[in-house]
Design an enzyme around this catalytic site. Structure first.
Site, PDB file in Angstrom:
ATOM      1  N   ASP A  48       0.845  -1.203   0.000  1.00  8.54           N
ATOM      2  CA  ASP A  48       0.000   0.000   0.000  1.00  8.54           C
ATOM      3  C   ASP A  48       0.874   1.243   0.000  1.00  8.54           C
ATOM      4  O   ASP A  48       0.575   2.236  -0.661  1.00  8.54           O
ATOM      5  CB  ASP A  48      -0.890   0.030   1.246  1.00  8.54           C
ATOM      6  CG  ASP A  48      -1.969  -1.038   1.176  1.00  8.54           C
ATOM      7  OD1 ASP A  48      -2.020  -1.760   0.154  1.00  8.54           O
ATOM      8  OD2 ASP A  48      -2.747  -1.151   2.144  1.00  8.54           O
ATOM      9  N   GLU A 127     -25.200 -17.877 -15.871  1.00 11.78           N
ATOM     10  CA  GLU A 127     -24.496 -16.880 -15.053  1.00 11.78           C
ATOM     11  C   GLU A 127     -25.338 -16.576 -13.826  1.00 11.78           C
ATOM     12  O   GLU A 127     -26.540 -16.822 -13.822  1.00 11.78           O
ATOM     13  CB  GLU A 127     -24.327 -15.573 -15.852  1.00 11.78           C
ATOM     14  CG  GLU A 127     -23.413 -15.711 -17.040  1.00 11.78           C
ATOM     15  CD  GLU A 127     -23.495 -14.494 -17.968  1.00 11.78           C
ATOM     16  OE1 GLU A 127     -24.142 -13.485 -17.606  1.00 11.78           O
ATOM     17  OE2 GLU A 127     -22.925 -14.572 -19.058  1.00 11.78           O
ATOM     18  N   LYS A 129     -27.345 -14.068 -11.520  1.00  7.64           N
ATOM     19  CA  LYS A 129     -28.067 -12.819 -11.752  1.00  7.64           C
ATOM     20  C   LYS A 129     -27.724 -11.900 -10.582  1.00  7.64           C
ATOM     21  O   LYS A 129     -28.190 -12.100  -9.457  1.00  7.64           O
ATOM     22  CB  LYS A 129     -29.575 -13.080 -11.839  1.00  7.64           C
ATOM     23  CG  LYS A 129     -30.363 -11.879 -12.281  1.00  7.64           C
ATOM     24  CD  LYS A 129     -31.787 -12.305 -12.622  1.00  7.64           C
ATOM     25  CE  LYS A 129     -32.605 -11.150 -13.182  1.00  7.64           C
ATOM     26  NZ  LYS A 129     -32.661  -9.991 -12.323  1.00  7.64           N
ATOM     27  N   LYS A 338     -35.578 -16.672 -11.227  1.00  7.33           N
ATOM     28  CA  LYS A 338     -35.550 -15.835 -10.019  1.00  7.33           C
ATOM     29  C   LYS A 338     -35.776 -16.708  -8.793  1.00  7.33           C
ATOM     30  O   LYS A 338     -36.725 -17.475  -8.747  1.00  7.33           O
ATOM     31  CB  LYS A 338     -36.663 -14.779 -10.084  1.00  7.33           C
ATOM     32  CG  LYS A 338     -36.460 -13.761 -11.179  1.00  7.33           C
ATOM     33  CD  LYS A 338     -35.973 -12.413 -10.708  1.00  7.33           C
ATOM     34  CE  LYS A 338     -36.803 -11.776  -9.634  1.00  7.33           C
ATOM     35  NZ  LYS A 338     -36.323 -10.535  -9.130  1.00  7.33           N
ATOM     36  N   CYS A 430     -46.794  22.589  -1.289  1.00  8.89           N
ATOM     37  CA  CYS A 430     -47.577  21.678  -0.444  1.00  8.89           C
ATOM     38  C   CYS A 430     -48.922  21.414  -1.119  1.00  8.89           C
ATOM     39  O   CYS A 430     -49.622  22.368  -1.481  1.00  8.89           O
ATOM     40  CB  CYS A 430     -47.781  22.307   0.931  1.00  8.89           C
ATOM     41  SG  CYS A 430     -48.890  21.335   1.966  1.00  8.89           S
ATOM     42  N   CYS A 433     -51.685  23.145   1.387  1.00  7.11           N
ATOM     43  CA  CYS A 433     -51.805  24.590   1.643  1.00  7.11           C
ATOM     44  C   CYS A 433     -51.041  25.442   0.629  1.00  7.11           C
ATOM     45  O   CYS A 433     -51.001  26.655   0.750  1.00  7.11           O
ATOM     46  CB  CYS A 433     -51.347  24.918   3.060  1.00  7.11           C
ATOM     47  SG  CYS A 433     -49.560  24.750   3.277  1.00  7.11           S
ATOM     48  N   CYS A 446     -43.339  20.796   4.593  1.00  4.80           N
ATOM     49  CA  CYS A 446     -44.176  21.971   4.415  1.00  4.80           C
ATOM     50  C   CYS A 446     -43.877  22.838   5.633  1.00  4.80           C
ATOM     51  O   CYS A 446     -44.119  22.423   6.760  1.00  4.80           O
ATOM     52  CB  CYS A 446     -45.655  21.585   4.382  1.00  4.80           C
ATOM     53  SG  CYS A 446     -46.714  23.036   4.546  1.00  4.80           S
TER      54      CYS A 446
HETATM   55  S1  IVH Z   1     -28.238 -10.242 -19.287  1.00  4.85           S
HETATM   56  C1  IVH Z   1     -30.658  -8.888 -22.867  1.00  4.85           C
HETATM   57  N1  IVH Z   1     -26.888 -11.184 -17.273  1.00  4.85           N
HETATM   58  O1  IVH Z   1     -30.983  -8.441 -14.664  1.00  4.85           O
HETATM   59  C2  IVH Z   1     -30.148  -9.505 -21.628  1.00  4.85           C
HETATM   60  N2  IVH Z   1     -28.515  -9.508 -16.832  1.00  4.85           N
HETATM   61  O2  IVH Z   1     -33.894  -8.591 -15.391  1.00  4.85           O
HETATM   62  C3  IVH Z   1     -29.450  -8.532 -20.810  1.00  4.85           C
HETATM   63  N3  IVH Z   1     -28.654  -8.865 -14.486  1.00  4.85           N
HETATM   64  O3  IVH Z   1     -31.305  -5.481 -16.492  1.00  4.85           O
HETATM   65  C4  IVH Z   1     -29.294  -8.904 -19.429  1.00  4.85           C
HETATM   66  N4  IVH Z   1     -27.065 -10.206 -13.742  1.00  4.85           N
HETATM   67  O4  IVH Z   1     -29.489  -5.566 -14.770  1.00  4.85           O
HETATM   68  C5  IVH Z   1     -27.851 -10.327 -17.660  1.00  4.85           C
HETATM   69  N5  IVH Z   1     -25.585 -12.089 -15.597  1.00  4.85           N
HETATM   70  C6  IVH Z   1     -26.526 -11.253 -15.985  1.00  4.85           C
HETATM   71  C7  IVH Z   1     -27.192 -10.405 -15.076  1.00  4.85           C
HETATM   72  C8  IVH Z   1     -28.188  -9.546 -15.538  1.00  4.85           C
HETATM   73  C9  IVH Z   1     -27.954  -9.268 -13.407  1.00  4.85           C
HETATM   74  C10 IVH Z   1     -29.735  -7.859 -14.425  1.00  4.85           C
HETATM   75  C11 IVH Z   1     -29.590  -6.775 -15.473  1.00  4.85           C
HETATM   76  C12 IVH Z   1     -30.860  -6.767 -16.221  1.00  4.85           C
HETATM   77  C13 IVH Z   1     -31.792  -7.502 -15.329  1.00  4.85           C
HETATM   78  C14 IVH Z   1     -32.858  -8.166 -16.161  1.00  4.85           C
END
Ligand code: IVH
Length: 709
Positions: A48, A127, A129, A338, A430, A433, A446
């Site tokens: 650092d 991937e 989410k 999800k 407001c 008012c 307000c």
């Molecule tokens: S792909 C056209 N990959 O989820 C496809 N989205 O509900 C583009 N998100 O707006 C999205 N991880 O903000 C993709 N590995 C991932 C993601 C991801 C999070 C979010 C992203 C998107 C939303 C869609």
């Protein structure tokens, strides 16, 4: 000679400039590489101390030669005090959303169907989410040109200066192509816990804190928050044919990819070799491995250092993607899964503005009624303008709502912008008012103490259950009397000639009038502590009043003397009273309108001192309950203060959540205890509800938890 000297001098100058330029270039390259390896690969190449020394040297050189500062200099990460524009700008790529499924089997059958649709066998990338803020980074001529929030998918907010402070976002990339990169900005969970514990108004989750941060006005403030990014889609004109190739190129350009990625193909060997060829970190397998991969991913969710709210399956081949095509708002080549959580989707039909008894203005979303974890939700508070801006919310938007800690419903995010795609703003005046509103801290007020909404709020509070508890003096009666103009402040309650005013009025029979009179008369004998609470001094509830009385401030005279002397010291010397509360009490007790009210009530015969023979409340409202406390709180720091409150009311406190725990008080960043409590079905209570439980003796959790009003 003269000529010679001049030339010498200018040569020296040139030499000096050249040297400075070379050093700036060398230091920039070195520091950029150190930043990259630290923030992207996760290991530091230098100490650092050494890093800081080089960084300071570069800052010094750039300060004395501002014309030599490069646009992608690593010193740009520290941010500035110039206002971040947040201007609206158009996206030049379509910023689409994802279609969703809610079970692993639904996702699996989507993959199977998608596979069948293709002419050739295609691989699928899975991937995580990431539960963060969607961002699009645009690079022109190798430099980060702009960073836009998703907004409505067509127009987003320009947050470039703020995004530049995120160390894992490359400020330049080695290509001159126009490149757009989609990713998710997030705040790692440990950083969230640490930062949130010190926030005046804590955030409910890392995503909201990250969203609030990315929209701040000063990038220097953003630089203090260790935001991170994962990128997952890239767009540029090139010969790339697969998603893995895109990811590979993004990684080579210095972007940060999430390593928890997996690639599946009918043929396991093929999957492994394609992944290896792309040189992208992750695992691979055949479609028969998919189910167990999803199961493992779901199980390890809690142990990740960032929040994910699901998984995303994407077709790897870009050619196959094109063939599958798009619907209006999502591609047919990707599907999100999800995770289950107490969430629901609904539409914001309107946003109303409420003015409370303190003048605080609160936007409230009126929702298309929706069922959520057992009750119907149709109203939800939006807190303040910052919260709405953070969500980029407008009327007509489809939103996701959740129950925070299973109790209070909240708008989590915008899922889809409504027609028009606008952002909602608090009115300038407001709504009751028409006085111009004023902002103070995060909230808007307000300033007109005579605003009918404030007057009504004050009277309703005074006469209501938490106050003097005047029988038959509810909101309708109050509204009616206010309309007649006879009720303008709380002392009028004891002055009105109810027979003369209400006889013959619709809905007010003789019997009712008699009951109102009886209720008012009876309330005259309420003890001092009830009168004091009923005045509605900010943050002075039943508990606070008891504390004041116990500390010897047991009459109005004594309290007013402390207030008039501005003696915060006397108040904060009482263990349970903090500086902020002390200031609020004094401010309220020295207000002219409050003083008039107090004198009037005293003259009317209300009790202005504790008599000593009043029964002390022996509060056993928590008896038989076992509470665990987790996270950080606005009003209970350290959190042992909250535990004391539980114990004072006969409850037991424990340090971990077990089957015997009846309640979990969850502050911000509840983490694993919260997960465990939800798993065990323990009642989870948030701070606001906890405070209302403390103030309402003998009352259980609110029955209609979804209703705010
Ligand atoms: S792909 C056209 N990959 O989820 C496809 N989205 O509900 C583009 N998100 O707006 C999205 N991880 O903000 C993709 N590995 C991932 C993601 C991801 C999070 C979010 C992203 C998107 C939303 C869609």
């Amino acid at each position: 000679m003269r000529w010679f000297l001049q030339s010498e001098c200018s040569n020296a100058y040139n030499w000096f400039m050249h040297d400075a330029k070379a050093e700036i270039i060398r230091l920039s390259a070195l520091l950029t590489e150190y930043q990259r390896s630290y923030y992207i690969d996760g290991h530091s190449q230098v100490s650092d101390l050494e890093y800081d020394r080089l960084f300071d040297r570069l800052v010094a050189l750039e300060t004395s030669h501002p014309e030599l500062r490069e646009a992608d200099s690593p010193t740009q990460r520290v941010g500035s005090d110039l206002d971040t524009s947040l201007a609206e700008r158009e996206h030049t790529i379509p910023v689409l959303s994802l279609d969703k499924s809610y079970s692993a089997s639904e996702l699996l059958s989507w993959i199977e169907k998608t596979e069948k649709k293709g002419e050739k066998e295609v691989g699928i990338v899975i991937e995580e989410k990431i539960d963060g803020i969607s961002i699009v980074l645009y690079y022109e001529d190798g430099l980060l040109d702009r960073a836009l929030t998703r907004g409505n998918g067509f127009i987003g907010n320009d947050v470039t200066e703020n995004v530049k402070t995120i160390a894992s976002v490359p400020l330049s990339i080695p290509t001159t192509a126009s490149v757009a990169v989609r990713g998710e900005i997030y705040l790692p969970k440990p950083s969230f816990d640490k930062i949130n514990a010190e926030m005046e108004i804590p955030y409910a989750n890392p995503r909201n804190l990250a969203a609030g941060t990315i929209r701040r006005n000063k990038s220097r403030e953003v630089a203090k928050i260790p935001l991170q990014i994962f990128v997952y889609e890239g767009f540029w004109e090139g010969g790339q044919q697969t998603h893995l190739e895109i990811l590979s190129q993004l990684s080579a350009w210095g972007f940060r990819l999430n390593k928890n990625l997996a690639y599946f193909h009918t043929d396991r060997e093929m999957a492994a070799s394609e992944l290896q060829a792309a040189d992208v970190a992750g695992s691979s397998g055949s479609f028969s491995d998919l189910a167990s991969f999803i199961e493992e991913e779901t199980a390890q969710r809690a142990s990740l250092s960032y929040e994910i709210d699901g998984l995303v399956a994407k077709v790897n081949s870009l050619e196959a993607r094109e063939k599958l095509g798009y619907t209006g708002h999502h591609p047919r080549w990707a599907m999100a899964y999800k995770f289950e959580s107490p969430q629901a989707e609904t539409v914001v039909e309107a946003i109303d503005v409420q003015v409370g008894r303190s003048g605080r203005v609160t936007p409230v979303a009126r929702l298309r009624p929706v069922q959520l974890a057992g009750s119907v939700i149709s109203n939800v508070t939006l807190h303040n303008q910052d919260y709405i801006s953070m969500l980029e919310l407008g009327v007509g938007d489809t939103v996701e709502i959740s129950r925070r800690g299973d109790v209070i419903p909240a708008v989590e995010r915008v899922l889809e912008k409504g027609e028009g795609g606008g952002l909602w703003h608090l009115p300038a005046h407001c709504p009751v008012c028409a006085t111009p509103l004023v902002k103070s801290g995060a909230h808007t007020f307000c300033p007109n103490a005579d605003c009918p909404a404030q007057v009504r709020g004050r009277i309703e509070f005074f006469a209501g259950k938490g106050g003097m508890d005047i029988e038959n003096y509810g909101p309708e009666t109050i509204a009616f009397l206010m309309e007649l103009g006879v009720l303008t402040d709380i002392d009028d309650i004891y002055r009105i000639d109810y027979d003369a005013t209400l006889s013959g009025a619709p809905g007010f029979g003789e019997k009712k009038i008699a009951l109102i009179k009886e209720g008012v008369r009876e309330s005259l004998s309420r003890p001092f502590k009830t009168v004091l609470v009923s005045l509605g001094i900010p943050e002075l509830g039943k508990k606070g009043v008891e504390v004041l009385l116990d500390a010897g401030l047991d009459s109005m005279e004594k309290l007013l003397a402390v207030a008039d002397a501005n003696d915060t010291g006397r108040l904060v010397s009482i263990k349970q009273i903090g500086e902020r509360s002390a200031e609020l009490y004094i401010a309220s007790l020295t207000e002219a309108a409050m003083r008039r009210r107090i004198s009037a009530l005293a003259e009317l015969g209300l009790s202005m001192e504790a008599t000593g023979d009043e029964e002390r409340t022996t509060d056993d409202s928590f008896s038989g309950q076992t509470w665990c406390v987790t996270g950080s709180f606005e009003h209970f720091t350290p959190r042992s203060k909250a535990m004391e409150e539980v114990e004072r009311r006969g409850g037991r406190t424990v340090s971990s959540v077990t089957a015997k725990t009846t309640h979990l008080l969850a502050g911000s960043g509840g983490g694993s205890k919260l997960d465990r409590a939800i798993e065990l079905g323990v009642t989870v209570v948030d701070e606001e509800t906890f405070i209302s439980l403390l103030n309402k003796k003998d009352e259980n959790l609110p029955k209609e938890q979804g209703e705010l009003f």
